[in-house]
Design a protein around this motif. Sequence first.
Motif, PDB file in Angstrom:
ATOM      1  N   LYS A   3       4.321  17.839  10.181  1.00 55.52           N
ATOM      2  CA  LYS A   3       4.182  16.967   9.018  1.00 55.52           C
ATOM      3  C   LYS A   3       3.080  15.949   9.247  1.00 55.52           C
ATOM      4  CE  LYS A   3       7.000  14.212   5.870  1.00 55.52           C
ATOM      5  NZ  LYS A   3       8.352  13.703   5.609  1.00 55.52           N
ATOM      6  N   ILE A   4       2.163  15.797   8.293  1.00 52.57           N
ATOM      7  CA  ILE A   4       1.056  14.855   8.426  1.00 52.57           C
ATOM      8  C   ILE A   4       1.551  13.459   8.110  1.00 52.57           C
ATOM      9  CG2 ILE A   4      -1.212  14.204   7.525  1.00 52.57           C
ATOM     10  CD1 ILE A   4      -1.669  17.151   6.879  1.00 52.57           C
ATOM     11  N   SER A   5       1.216  12.506   8.970  1.00 56.83           N
ATOM     12  CA  SER A   5       1.652  11.131   8.743  1.00 56.83           C
ATOM     13  C   SER A   5       0.983  10.564   7.506  1.00 56.83           C
ATOM     14  CB  SER A   5       1.298  10.259   9.960  1.00 56.83           C
ATOM     15  OG  SER A   5       1.551   8.905   9.664  1.00 56.83           O
ATOM     16  N   LYS A   6       1.757   9.846   6.723  1.00 57.15           N
ATOM     17  CA  LYS A   6       1.207   9.205   5.537  1.00 57.15           C
ATOM     18  C   LYS A   6       0.790   7.775   5.825  1.00 57.15           C
ATOM     19  CE  LYS A   6       4.035  11.982   2.407  1.00 57.15           C
ATOM     20  NZ  LYS A   6       4.965  11.972   1.276  1.00 57.15           N
ATOM     21  N   LEU A   7       0.919   7.344   7.082  1.00 63.99           N
ATOM     22  CA  LEU A   7       0.599   5.965   7.415  1.00 63.99           C
ATOM     23  C   LEU A   7      -0.741   5.837   8.131  1.00 63.99           C
ATOM     24  CD1 LEU A   7       4.092   4.771   8.650  1.00 63.99           C
ATOM     25  CD2 LEU A   7       3.027   4.357   6.449  1.00 63.99           C
ATOM     26  N   VAL A   8      -1.470   6.938   8.285  1.00 60.99           N
ATOM     27  CA  VAL A   8      -2.753   6.875   8.975  1.00 60.99           C
ATOM     28  C   VAL A   8      -3.798   6.229   8.087  1.00 60.99           C
ATOM     29  CG1 VAL A   8      -4.595   8.245   9.995  1.00 60.99           C
ATOM     30  CG2 VAL A   8      -2.212   8.860  10.416  1.00 60.99           C
ATOM     31  N   GLN A   9      -3.899   6.691   6.835  1.00 61.94           N
ATOM     32  CA  GLN A   9      -4.852   6.128   5.900  1.00 61.94           C
ATOM     33  C   GLN A   9      -4.219   4.925   5.193  1.00 61.94           C
ATOM     34  OE1 GLN A   9      -7.891   7.364   5.859  1.00 61.94           O
ATOM     35  NE2 GLN A   9      -7.325   8.939   7.341  1.00 61.94           N
ATOM     36  N   ARG A  10      -5.067   4.207   4.436  1.00 68.35           N
ATOM     37  CA  ARG A  10      -4.537   3.057   3.704  1.00 68.35           C
ATOM     38  C   ARG A  10      -3.497   3.521   2.690  1.00 68.35           C
ATOM     39  NH1 ARG A  10      -5.873   1.890  -1.423  1.00 68.35           N
ATOM     40  NH2 ARG A  10      -7.521   3.079  -2.441  1.00 68.35           N
ATOM     41  N   ILE A  11      -2.585   2.637   2.346  1.00 72.38           N
ATOM     42  CA  ILE A  11      -1.517   2.986   1.424  1.00 72.38           C
ATOM     43  C   ILE A  11      -2.012   2.879  -0.013  1.00 72.38           C
ATOM     44  CG2 ILE A  11       0.821   2.420   0.696  1.00 72.38           C
ATOM     45  CD1 ILE A  11       0.473   3.506   3.579  1.00 72.38           C
ATOM     46  N   HIS A  12      -1.740   3.877  -0.797  1.00 77.62           N
ATOM     47  CA  HIS A  12      -2.151   3.882  -2.199  1.00 77.62           C
ATOM     48  C   HIS A  12      -1.005   3.316  -3.044  1.00 77.62           C
ATOM     49  CE1 HIS A  12      -5.916   6.122  -1.599  1.00 77.62           C
ATOM     50  NE2 HIS A  12      -5.255   6.729  -0.624  1.00 77.62           N
ATOM     51  N   PHE A  13      -0.953   1.995  -3.108  1.00 77.39           N
ATOM     52  CA  PHE A  13       0.107   1.355  -3.875  1.00 77.39           C
ATOM     53  C   PHE A  13       0.016   1.718  -5.356  1.00 77.39           C
ATOM     54  CE2 PHE A  13      -0.362  -1.734  -0.287  1.00 77.39           C
ATOM     55  CZ  PHE A  13       0.905  -1.588   0.235  1.00 77.39           C
ATOM     56  N   GLU A  14      -1.194   2.114  -5.805  1.00 73.27           N
ATOM     57  CA  GLU A  14      -1.364   2.455  -7.217  1.00 73.27           C
ATOM     58  C   GLU A  14      -0.585   3.697  -7.618  1.00 73.27           C
ATOM     59  OE1 GLU A  14      -4.930   4.244  -4.988  1.00 73.27           O
ATOM     60  OE2 GLU A  14      -3.720   2.421  -4.930  1.00 73.27           O
ATOM     61  N   ASP A  15      -0.104   4.451  -6.641  1.00 70.06           N
ATOM     62  CA  ASP A  15       0.670   5.656  -6.941  1.00 70.06           C
ATOM     63  C   ASP A  15       2.109   5.339  -7.344  1.00 70.06           C
ATOM     64  OD1 ASP A  15      -1.544   7.161  -6.329  1.00 70.06           O
ATOM     65  OD2 ASP A  15      -0.888   7.666  -4.297  1.00 70.06           O
ATOM     66  N   PHE A  16       2.494   4.089  -7.252  1.00 70.99           N
ATOM     67  CA  PHE A  16       3.889   3.715  -7.502  1.00 70.99           C
ATOM     68  C   PHE A  16       3.977   2.773  -8.698  1.00 70.99           C
ATOM     69  CE2 PHE A  16       3.253   4.694  -3.080  1.00 70.99           C
ATOM     70  CZ  PHE A  16       4.256   5.593  -2.827  1.00 70.99           C
ATOM     71  N   GLY A  17       5.081   2.846  -9.402  1.00 72.06           N
ATOM     72  CA  GLY A  17       5.284   2.015 -10.579  1.00 72.06           C
ATOM     73  C   GLY A  17       5.611   0.583 -10.230  1.00 72.06           C
TER      74      GLY A  17
END
Length: 313
Positions: A3-17
């Motif tokens: 599983k690829i870590s989702k915390l390596v790159q910056r967090i895309h807060f825009e993907d969440f409501g």
Amino acid sequence: MPKISKLVQRIHFEDFGGPEFERLVFAYHVRAGWTDVAWYGQAGGDHGRDIVGVERLDDGPPRRSVIQCVNRSSLTQAKAEHDIQRLLSSPTKFEALKFVTRGAVSASRRDAVQKFAKANGINNLSIWGGAELEEHLRLIGEDLLKRFCEGEEFPDKAAELTRFAEDFAGLSDMDALAQMAIVFDRPAFRTPFQQECSLHAFRQAIDDTISALNTGIWRTREGDEIRRIPSLHHLRDRHKKTSVSRSVQLVDQLRRAFASGLRDKTIRPCGCGNPDCPVFTVDSDVAVRLNQIRSGALAAFRDAYPKFHVEVG
């Protein structure tokens, strides 16, 4: 495939409501030790006060603060002024205001919002952009960030969210150490000892740190419980547990060395007669010794938790 870590790159807060973003901001501030945290945004009719809570300050009294969550790509001047005016028209009494937005905030925008806030009687204003929010989350709430990014549903109710943020039964050692590290982030561990130095409530801060690391109960100088954190007894890795135990021993040694200095007058209050005065005069050889012990305590904790950032001076 791994599983690829989702915390390596910056967090895309825009993907969440908006509600999800507010949930994360709420959970972080509970984790950061705020008390009496209420989530007004969830109930609607928030009057520009998504989250309200009491912020504990190490160098001053607690203050009631309002957090306005701005789940937008930018914090516009019109939005900031509108929220400030709505807040001022609400019945909420507060001493500080914080905007938390998912986008970047320019220096000129910060200055303009600050100027408007001061003109309207708000003297304590802070603004976190998405990068700053992520940085703070990685410091003490990476497990929250991980859950958020992997789609684990955060609770809907404020009380359930509080329990969610305070739950550390399933924390990894590194996540537990991240929470434990915050008890060192105070002037007692940053201010260098020198011939004349300001040691505000130093002995109480040292006592509180030892107690928090040993028992997991983090208290204010007045003895009020801020919240629970993992203690060294929650650590599973033997090396990490030994290093944190060594750090606690050295903090206790620092406490005893300071008390000894007060007894033999190598550490002396300034002489102004105010029992709460933070200024002390310290003999040079004693100052060197105290700095060595404290640096050793910080180094021992860093051995267990390499991300630890607190340093003397």
